[in-house]
Design a protein around this motif. Sequence first.
Motif, PDB file in Angstrom:
ATOM      1  N   PRO A   1      28.037  -6.474  25.707  1.00  0.00           N
ATOM      2  CA  PRO A   1      28.404  -5.213  26.364  1.00  0.00           C
ATOM      3  C   PRO A   1      28.441  -5.316  27.888  1.00  0.00           C
ATOM      4  CG  PRO A   1      26.201  -5.048  25.404  1.00  0.00           C
ATOM      5  CD  PRO A   1      26.822  -6.303  24.881  1.00  0.00           C
ATOM      6  N   VAL A   2      27.603  -6.185  28.477  1.00  0.00           N
ATOM      7  CA  VAL A   2      27.641  -6.361  29.933  1.00  0.00           C
ATOM      8  C   VAL A   2      28.973  -6.960  30.356  1.00  0.00           C
ATOM      9  CG1 VAL A   2      26.617  -7.599  31.885  1.00  0.00           C
ATOM     10  CG2 VAL A   2      25.141  -6.535  30.172  1.00  0.00           C
ATOM     11  N   LEU A   3      29.462  -7.931  29.599  1.00  0.00           N
ATOM     12  CA  LEU A   3      30.772  -8.527  29.883  1.00  0.00           C
ATOM     13  C   LEU A   3      31.866  -7.469  29.828  1.00  0.00           C
ATOM     14  CD1 LEU A   3      32.721 -10.919  30.266  1.00  0.00           C
ATOM     15  CD2 LEU A   3      32.669 -11.248  27.787  1.00  0.00           C
ATOM     16  N   PHE A   4      31.832  -6.623  28.802  1.00  0.00           N
ATOM     17  CA  PHE A   4      32.856  -5.585  28.683  1.00  0.00           C
ATOM     18  C   PHE A   4      32.678  -4.509  29.754  1.00  0.00           C
ATOM     19  CE2 PHE A   4      33.811  -7.440  24.572  1.00  0.00           C
ATOM     20  CZ  PHE A   4      35.178  -7.225  24.474  1.00  0.00           C
ATOM     21  N   LEU A   5      31.463  -4.312  30.226  1.00  0.00           N
ATOM     22  CA  LEU A   5      31.245  -3.393  31.342  1.00  0.00           C
ATOM     23  C   LEU A   5      31.966  -3.888  32.593  1.00  0.00           C
ATOM     24  CD1 LEU A   5      29.848  -1.068  32.859  1.00  0.00           C
ATOM     25  CD2 LEU A   5      27.869  -2.575  33.145  1.00  0.00           C
ATOM     26  N   LEU A   6      31.837  -5.173  32.883  1.00  0.00           N
ATOM     27  CA  LEU A   6      32.498  -5.752  34.055  1.00  0.00           C
ATOM     28  C   LEU A   6      34.018  -5.702  33.914  1.00  0.00           C
ATOM     29  CD1 LEU A   6      30.152  -8.829  34.624  1.00  0.00           C
ATOM     30  CD2 LEU A   6      30.182  -6.680  35.906  1.00  0.00           C
ATOM     31  N   LEU A   7      34.515  -5.973  32.716  1.00  0.00           N
ATOM     32  CA  LEU A   7      35.961  -5.910  32.482  1.00  0.00           C
ATOM     33  C   LEU A   7      36.470  -4.478  32.597  1.00  0.00           C
ATOM     34  CD1 LEU A   7      36.313  -8.409  29.487  1.00  0.00           C
ATOM     35  CD2 LEU A   7      36.972  -8.786  31.866  1.00  0.00           C
TER      36      LEU A   7
ATOM     37  N   LEU B   1      22.971   3.356  32.338  1.00  0.00           N
ATOM     38  CA  LEU B   1      21.988   3.574  31.273  1.00  0.00           C
ATOM     39  C   LEU B   1      22.494   3.142  29.895  1.00  0.00           C
ATOM     40  CD1 LEU B   1      20.447   6.970  32.448  1.00  0.00           C
ATOM     41  CD2 LEU B   1      19.401   4.702  32.548  1.00  0.00           C
ATOM     42  N   PRO B   2      23.710   3.541  29.469  1.00  0.00           N
ATOM     43  CA  PRO B   2      24.159   3.119  28.137  1.00  0.00           C
ATOM     44  C   PRO B   2      24.279   1.602  27.969  1.00  0.00           C
ATOM     45  CG  PRO B   2      25.457   4.977  28.912  1.00  0.00           C
ATOM     46  CD  PRO B   2      24.641   4.507  30.077  1.00  0.00           C
ATOM     47  N   VAL B   3      24.617   0.884  29.054  1.00  0.00           N
ATOM     48  CA  VAL B   3      24.847  -0.556  28.913  1.00  0.00           C
ATOM     49  C   VAL B   3      23.620  -1.364  29.325  1.00  0.00           C
ATOM     50  CG1 VAL B   3      26.243  -2.530  29.656  1.00  0.00           C
ATOM     51  CG2 VAL B   3      27.329  -0.315  29.244  1.00  0.00           C
ATOM     52  N   MET B   4      23.133  -1.157  30.555  1.00  0.00           N
ATOM     53  CA  MET B   4      22.076  -2.014  31.084  1.00  0.00           C
ATOM     54  C   MET B   4      20.698  -1.684  30.526  1.00  0.00           C
ATOM     55  SD  MET B   4      24.026  -3.898  32.790  1.00  0.00           S
ATOM     56  CE  MET B   4      22.745  -5.001  33.369  1.00  0.00           C
ATOM     57  N   VAL B   5      20.491  -0.447  30.088  1.00  0.00           N
ATOM     58  CA  VAL B   5      19.197  -0.066  29.521  1.00  0.00           C
ATOM     59  C   VAL B   5      19.261  -0.017  27.993  1.00  0.00           C
ATOM     60  CG1 VAL B   5      17.448   1.759  29.379  1.00  0.00           C
ATOM     61  CG2 VAL B   5      18.497   1.202  31.589  1.00  0.00           C
ATOM     62  N   VAL B   6      20.201   0.770  27.473  1.00  0.00           N
ATOM     63  CA  VAL B   6      20.269   0.986  26.029  1.00  0.00           C
ATOM     64  C   VAL B   6      20.995  -0.154  25.309  1.00  0.00           C
ATOM     65  CG1 VAL B   6      20.904   2.674  24.247  1.00  0.00           C
ATOM     66  CG2 VAL B   6      20.291   3.461  26.528  1.00  0.00           C
ATOM     67  N   ALA B   7      21.795  -0.947  26.050  1.00  0.00           N
ATOM     68  CA  ALA B   7      22.521  -2.090  25.476  1.00  0.00           C
ATOM     69  C   ALA B   7      23.439  -1.668  24.334  1.00  0.00           C
ATOM     70  CB  ALA B   7      21.543  -3.162  25.002  1.00  0.00           C
ATOM     71  N   GLN B   8      24.140  -0.563  24.532  1.00  0.00           N
ATOM     72  CA  GLN B   8      25.051  -0.087  23.492  1.00  0.00           C
ATOM     73  C   GLN B   8      26.461  -0.635  23.700  1.00  0.00           C
ATOM     74  OE1 GLN B   8      25.080   1.512  20.627  1.00  0.00           O
ATOM     75  NE2 GLN B   8      22.850   1.571  20.573  1.00  0.00           N
ATOM     76  N   TYR B   9      27.203  -0.730  22.621  1.00  0.00           N
ATOM     77  CA  TYR B   9      28.500  -1.390  22.651  1.00  0.00           C
ATOM     78  C   TYR B   9      29.675  -0.423  22.656  1.00  0.00           C
ATOM     79  CZ  TYR B   9      27.042  -0.866  17.782  1.00  0.00           C
ATOM     80  OH  TYR B   9      26.532  -0.375  16.603  1.00  0.00           O
ATOM     81  N   ASP B  10      29.422   0.861  22.948  1.00  0.00           N
ATOM     82  CA  ASP B  10      30.549   1.783  23.110  1.00  0.00           C
ATOM     83  C   ASP B  10      31.416   1.387  24.291  1.00  0.00           C
ATOM     84  OD1 ASP B  10      30.154   4.448  21.291  1.00  0.00           O
ATOM     85  OD2 ASP B  10      28.242   3.516  21.782  1.00  0.00           O
TER      86      ASP B  10
ATOM     87  N   LEU C   1      21.575  -3.942  44.561  1.00  0.00           N
ATOM     88  CA  LEU C   1      22.300  -3.586  43.342  1.00  0.00           C
ATOM     89  C   LEU C   1      22.267  -4.727  42.329  1.00  0.00           C
ATOM     90  CD1 LEU C   1      24.105  -1.794  41.620  1.00  0.00           C
ATOM     91  CD2 LEU C   1      26.078  -2.574  42.961  1.00  0.00           C
ATOM     92  N   ALA C   2      22.564  -5.944  42.797  1.00  0.00           N
ATOM     93  CA  ALA C   2      22.562  -7.102  41.891  1.00  0.00           C
ATOM     94  C   ALA C   2      21.183  -7.321  41.287  1.00  0.00           C
ATOM     95  CB  ALA C   2      23.025  -8.349  42.648  1.00  0.00           C
ATOM     96  N   ALA C   3      20.137  -7.175  42.110  1.00  0.00           N
ATOM     97  CA  ALA C   3      18.770  -7.371  41.611  1.00  0.00           C
ATOM     98  C   ALA C   3      18.401  -6.310  40.579  1.00  0.00           C
ATOM     99  CB  ALA C   3      17.787  -7.332  42.785  1.00  0.00           C
ATOM    100  N   ALA C   4      18.808  -5.068  40.839  1.00  0.00           N
ATOM    101  CA  ALA C   4      18.505  -3.984  39.893  1.00  0.00           C
ATOM    102  C   ALA C   4      19.207  -4.206  38.561  1.00  0.00           C
ATOM    103  CB  ALA C   4      18.920  -2.642  40.495  1.00  0.00           C
ATOM    104  N   LEU C   5      20.466  -4.615  38.621  1.00  0.00           N
ATOM    105  CA  LEU C   5      21.225  -4.863  37.388  1.00  0.00           C
ATOM    106  C   LEU C   5      20.642  -6.042  36.618  1.00  0.00           C
ATOM    107  CD1 LEU C   5      24.894  -4.341  38.685  1.00  0.00           C
ATOM    108  CD2 LEU C   5      23.534  -2.763  37.309  1.00  0.00           C
TER     109      LEU C   5
ATOM    110  N   TYR D   1      16.114  -2.991  26.546  1.00  0.00           N
ATOM    111  CA  TYR D   1      16.932  -3.293  25.362  1.00  0.00           C
ATOM    112  C   TYR D   1      16.554  -2.337  24.248  1.00  0.00           C
ATOM    113  CZ  TYR D   1      18.957  -6.259  21.661  1.00  0.00           C
ATOM    114  OH  TYR D   1      19.688  -6.752  20.637  1.00  0.00           O
ATOM    115  N   TYR D   2      17.528  -1.574  23.778  1.00  0.00           N
ATOM    116  CA  TYR D   2      17.260  -0.700  22.646  1.00  0.00           C
ATOM    117  C   TYR D   2      17.776  -1.368  21.374  1.00  0.00           C
ATOM    118  CZ  TYR D   2      16.859   3.452  19.764  1.00  0.00           C
ATOM    119  OH  TYR D   2      16.510   4.326  18.765  1.00  0.00           O
ATOM    120  N   ALA D   3      17.102  -1.138  20.265  1.00  0.00           N
ATOM    121  CA  ALA D   3      17.260  -1.989  19.075  1.00  0.00           C
ATOM    122  C   ALA D   3      18.554  -1.784  18.295  1.00  0.00           C
ATOM    123  CB  ALA D   3      16.070  -1.782  18.144  1.00  0.00           C
ATOM    124  N   ASP D   4      19.307  -0.726  18.534  1.00  0.00           N
ATOM    125  CA  ASP D   4      20.494  -0.457  17.714  1.00  0.00           C
ATOM    126  C   ASP D   4      21.446  -1.642  17.636  1.00  0.00           C
ATOM    127  OD1 ASP D   4      19.720   2.010  16.941  1.00  0.00           O
ATOM    128  OD2 ASP D   4      21.364   3.114  17.868  1.00  0.00           O
TER     129      ASP D   4
END
Length: 496
Positions: A124-130, A164-173, A31-35, A43-46
């Motif tokens: 966004p990764v930080l906020f995902l963990l929180l 997908l929204p965070v680790m792939v698309v890198a979105q900040y929702d 899991l850690a390696a995949a993340l 990384y998506y450009a938005d």
Amino acid sequence: MQRIKLSSIVNKLKEVFGYFKTLKVIDAVLLAAALLFSFLTMYYADITVTGQYGLTFWDSLFDGKILSFYENALSSGVAPEGAVYDIGTYIIFGIWQLPIWILNKALGVSALSVGALLWLKLLPVLFLLLTTYETAELSFKLGISDTLKAQVGIGFLTSLITYLPVMVVAQYDVIPLYFMVRAINAYVDRDDKSFYISFAISMTVKPLTILALFVLIILREKNVVRIVVDLIKGSFLMIICKAVYSMNEAYKLSCSGFLQKNMPSLFDASVNMGRLGNASLFIIGLIVVYLVAYFDESYLDALKEGAVAEHISIDRKALLYVFGVWAVFVAFASATCYWTIYMAPFVILVCFMCGRYLDKVLLVETIMECALTVLMVLSFSWVYGGDMTYGYLILKGFCGKAIAGEDGKTIAGLLNWILSAGELAPAICGVFVACLAAIGIRAYLCNKNRVLEDINLQVSDNVQAVKCNIWTIRLKIAIIWMWGIATLGALYLTGR
């Protein structure tokens, strides 16, 4: 309200990393390696646009023209539509981007360099963990056994509609999501001050969270005037942001244009009503959830009773209403591939509220996630393949010949081929909606007929629940790895 201190954030992150210890070593490593792989490669450009406007924020501030921020954003050439969100979003990004702004001014470091983009994606990764921490904490407050708390956190973290929204698309929702889940924790704690402030912060980033705020307010308040007052209290920061820039022409041009462009798509899913025209399924579903919540007086009754079990049952019911709102939104509001994350913590929580049905419900939930993921990949193929996804970070050098997302060598292209160019998409959509409805109905029945049964599971049930959830998590880890392998395969084929 409890202050968000650095030490508090560090402690929460430590607890989240501690959730990995509940997994087998091989599961945790995979899991850690995949993340980590996803973080470094996809990384998506938005977010790049919003991140650069974080730098524009500092330029405007130090030029003494903070009220000209939206003019500066329009003239910057970053994006033709300019800065389309309220200033609160750019304050958050400005704070995070301050080191990049300093490095840019002092050393000429580009905001589009790999290091700068990785720093931006870390937000966004930080906020995902929180959010993972807040979701696990909320599960305990909802009466889900403490032994399952880490399982809830890992279940959320490995959810495809989280990954997908965070680790792939890198979105900040995930940022407004964090403050919304934090607000619901305060709601359960009966901490009104924290509740309103957290929602207010959330809405300055994305006003979408007002959908959840409204249902929570009308569940416990039936007086219309007080409902309006409470809505204002929960959105006061957004109101202030809009008031400050209300006379700014650049602000009105950027934000109103963005709203006019995206608002109609919310009502695309509709049912034909003959001469009456089409009725929006999103509005129908939303109004039904709101009216049922408004007529539900169990919250008031529970407060009068004062029993802990009754409080837990009513808090669970509140969670079900929030889940209902986001389920309707994702299913019927033509949600984008990153808006799905608003539903993620709540679908995981309602699954764990199903007691002895947990193993079956988690399987249904996994099927629902997979179906929704397929639909999103088919609808947003340019997000999940080609140089728009892999041409920014450490795989940048391999993407010189990367192809568009629709091509057969990408994930989206592969799915298009397997599904006969999307002809099976309606069937997959039906599977998604059916599974989503089944999860909600099962959770409602569990918490309607057996108020106390699920509040404290027996030890043997906990062990069984952990085992079944571990296998579900393993399945999701395998899917994430398949995504990564497909990525490398696509890049290999396009680079030949």
